[in-house]
Motif scaffolding. Structure first.
Motif, mmCIF file in Angstrom:
data_model
loop_
_atom_site.group_PDB
_atom_site.id
_atom_site.type_symbol
_atom_site.label_atom_id
_atom_site.label_comp_id
_atom_site.label_asym_id
_atom_site.label_seq_id
_atom_site.Cartn_x
_atom_site.Cartn_y
_atom_site.Cartn_z
ATOM 1 N N GLN A 189 1.028 -1.131 0.008
ATOM 2 C CA GLN A 189 -0.047 0.011 0.103
ATOM 3 C C GLN A 189 0.838 1.068 0.095
ATOM 4 O OE1 GLN A 189 -3.107 -0.257 -0.211
ATOM 5 N NE2 GLN A 189 -3.170 -2.543 -0.183
ATOM 6 N N PRO A 190 1.587 1.517 -1.063
ATOM 7 C CA PRO A 190 2.394 2.542 -1.187
ATOM 8 C C PRO A 190 1.956 4.001 -1.085
ATOM 9 C CG PRO A 190 2.035 1.803 -3.288
ATOM 10 C CD PRO A 190 1.271 1.057 -2.531
ATOM 11 N N GLU A 191 2.736 4.883 -0.549
ATOM 12 C CA GLU A 191 2.458 6.292 -0.455
ATOM 13 C C GLU A 191 3.280 7.301 -1.116
ATOM 14 O OE1 GLU A 191 -0.294 7.496 1.916
ATOM 15 O OE2 GLU A 191 -1.172 5.358 2.305
ATOM 16 N N GLY A 192 2.687 8.389 -1.565
ATOM 17 C CA GLY A 192 3.584 9.526 -2.085
ATOM 18 C C GLY A 192 4.425 8.930 -3.183
ATOM 19 N N VAL A 193 6.093 9.137 -3.167
ATOM 20 C CA VAL A 193 6.684 9.080 -4.095
ATOM 21 C C VAL A 193 7.089 7.475 -4.239
ATOM 22 C CG1 VAL A 193 9.393 9.528 -4.531
ATOM 23 C CG2 VAL A 193 8.123 11.226 -3.471
ATOM 24 N N ILE A 194 6.721 6.780 -3.238
ATOM 25 C CA ILE A 194 6.935 5.445 -3.455
ATOM 26 C C ILE A 194 5.954 4.700 -4.646
ATOM 27 C CG2 ILE A 194 6.702 3.032 -2.502
ATOM 28 C CD1 ILE A 194 8.072 4.296 -0.084
ATOM 29 N N LYS A 195 4.687 5.313 -4.498
ATOM 30 C CA LYS A 195 3.622 5.100 -5.583
ATOM 31 C C LYS A 195 4.190 5.397 -7.057
ATOM 32 C CE LYS A 195 -0.563 5.569 -4.198
ATOM 33 N NZ LYS A 195 -1.889 6.251 -3.834
ATOM 34 N N VAL A 196 4.494 6.632 -7.311
ATOM 35 C CA VAL A 196 5.290 6.780 -8.561
ATOM 36 C C VAL A 196 6.242 5.965 -8.983
ATOM 37 C CG1 VAL A 196 6.329 8.783 -9.831
ATOM 38 C CG2 VAL A 196 4.454 9.246 -8.248
ATOM 39 N N ALA A 197 7.285 5.631 -8.008
ATOM 40 C CA ALA A 197 8.355 4.583 -8.331
ATOM 41 C C ALA A 197 7.781 3.363 -8.772
ATOM 42 C CB ALA A 197 9.330 4.694 -7.206
ATOM 43 N N LEU A 198 6.968 2.859 -8.091
ATOM 44 C CA LEU A 198 6.327 1.608 -8.282
ATOM 45 C C LEU A 198 5.552 1.488 -9.691
ATOM 46 C CD1 LEU A 198 5.593 -1.436 -7.323
ATOM 47 C CD2 LEU A 198 3.526 -0.432 -6.391
ATOM 48 N N ALA A 199 4.774 2.594 -9.882
ATOM 49 C CA ALA A 199 4.189 2.675 -11.255
ATOM 50 C C ALA A 199 5.342 2.565 -12.391
ATOM 51 C CB ALA A 199 3.301 4.088 -11.375
#
Length: 89
Positions: free
Chosen positions: A63-73
């Motif tokens: 359940q990523p948040e913030g910058v981690i969500k962009v990196a995961l995408a």
């Protein structure tokens, strides 16, 4: 000491030589299309399975948040592109 040019060169108009006509675009495309070996197909299939498994694990357990969500995408998009490229080669 300078090297001299090889005297074994064959002129295009020399007796006993033939010229090959240029291939058309269709013939060139067919010539460069090669069959895939069973080993290559196996590795492409395994790579696809591993990539799909990894994407499912990431989507279900993180359940990523913030910058981690962009990196995961970004990583997920790169994985999809890698799978597509593996099947096109």
């Amino acid at each position: 000491m300078t090297r001299s040019r090889s005297s074994h060169r064959v002129r295009p108009d020399a007796p006993g030589t033939t010229s090959v006509p240029a291939a058309s675009g269709v013939e060139t495309a067919r010539r460069h299309r090669r069959r895939r070996s069973p080993t290559t197909l196996f590795y492409s299939a395994m790579f696809t399975v591993v990539q799909v498994w990894a994407l499912i694990v990431l989507l279900v357990h993180l359940q990523p948040e913030g910058v981690i969500k962009v990196a995961l995408a970004s990583v997920m998009a790169a994985a999809v592109i890698a799978v597509i490229t593996a099947w096109q080669e």
